[in-house]
Scaffold this active site. Structure first.
Site, PDB file in Angstrom:
ATOM      1  N   CYS A 258       0.817  -1.206   0.000  1.00  0.00           N
ATOM      2  CA  CYS A 258       0.000   0.000   0.000  1.00  0.00           C
ATOM      3  C   CYS A 258       0.857   1.266   0.000  1.00  0.00           C
ATOM      4  O   CYS A 258       1.645   1.473  -0.906  1.00  0.00           O
ATOM      5  CB  CYS A 258      -0.979  -0.049   1.174  1.00  0.00           C
ATOM      6  SG  CYS A 258      -2.487   0.898   0.935  1.00  0.00           S
ATOM      7  N   HIS A 259       0.760   2.101   1.029  1.00  0.00           N
ATOM      8  CA  HIS A 259       1.554   3.327   1.144  1.00  0.00           C
ATOM      9  C   HIS A 259       2.959   3.068   1.685  1.00  0.00           C
ATOM     10  O   HIS A 259       3.762   3.989   1.783  1.00  0.00           O
ATOM     11  CB  HIS A 259       0.853   4.338   2.068  1.00  0.00           C
ATOM     12  CG  HIS A 259      -0.322   5.018   1.452  1.00  0.00           C
ATOM     13  ND1 HIS A 259      -1.557   4.415   1.357  1.00  0.00           N
ATOM     14  CD2 HIS A 259      -0.448   6.241   0.890  1.00  0.00           C
ATOM     15  CE1 HIS A 259      -2.403   5.257   0.779  1.00  0.00           C
ATOM     16  NE2 HIS A 259      -1.762   6.367   0.473  1.00  0.00           N
ATOM     17  N   ALA A 260       3.265   1.824   2.052  1.00  0.00           N
ATOM     18  CA  ALA A 260       4.565   1.514   2.653  1.00  0.00           C
ATOM     19  C   ALA A 260       5.716   1.738   1.678  1.00  0.00           C
ATOM     20  O   ALA A 260       6.866   1.829   2.099  1.00  0.00           O
ATOM     21  CB  ALA A 260       4.591   0.078   3.168  1.00  0.00           C
ATOM     22  N   GLY A 261       5.426   1.854   0.383  1.00  0.00           N
ATOM     23  CA  GLY A 261       6.476   2.119  -0.597  1.00  0.00           C
ATOM     24  C   GLY A 261       7.269   3.374  -0.312  1.00  0.00           C
ATOM     25  O   GLY A 261       8.401   3.525  -0.783  1.00  0.00           O
TER      26      GLY A 261
END
Length: 173
Positions: free
Chosen positions: A105-108
């Site tokens: 998800c937004h962990a990139g």
């Protein structure tokens, strides 16, 4: 096979995505792995959906050599977690050691700030696609993308594929 004897690091921060932390943690423990949840200072965090979490340790108290892999959950936490130089250093060290680094998800945002995505294939939630592409990632719209030791998924709906890929990578390492 199982993951007995493996230790997996999971990062946590304020407003982490509840499912993206707890689902991997529980699945890894079901497979016999030891999980360690590390935060960036606080002892407890609230998830985006309100689920509370007490961390096991802080990123300043651990060494990357202790772990066989890393899980980075999404939510709003990655934008805060990536401000920690120590957290980014741990991410780089685990990645450079060839151990699985899994983000969803937004962990990139964390691998972007750790400088480990250029020239690699991966995915994320659409909202940060441009950030990853601008950092040099070859972005794909797939439930899970495995490129060497980098494992990525888009959203909580992809957690089954994400975890199957991570467990396979940990068994092989």
């Amino acid at each position: 096979m199982s993951l007995f004897g493996k230790s997996i690091l999971i990062f946590a921060g304020p407003l982490y995505e509840d499912l993206e932390l707890w689902y991997p943690k529980i699945r890894l423990e079901e497979e016999g792995a030891r999980t360690v949840v590390a935060g960036t200072g606080e002892r407890t965090y609230q998830g985006k959906r309100g689920y509370p979490l007490t961390v096991d340790t802080g990123v300043d108290e651990i060494s990357s050599e202790e772990f066989d892999g890393l899980v980075i959950p999404g939510g709003y936490a990655p934008d805060i977690m990536r401000r920690s130089a120590r957290l980014l250093q741990l991410t780089r060290e685990i990645f450079e050691a060839g151990k699985p680094v899994a983000f969803i998800c937004h962990a990139g945002w964390v691998p972007i700030s750790a400088g480990i995505v250029r020239g690699r294939r991966g995915t994320s939630v659409g909202a940060i696609k441009d950030d990853l592409v601008n950092a040099g990632l070859i972005w794909e719209d797939s439930p899970v993308v495995v490129d060497g030791n980098l494992i990525s998924s888009r959203t909580p709906a992809d957690l089954p594929q994400f975890m199957r890929a991570l467990i396979r990578a940990l068994e092989a390492s």
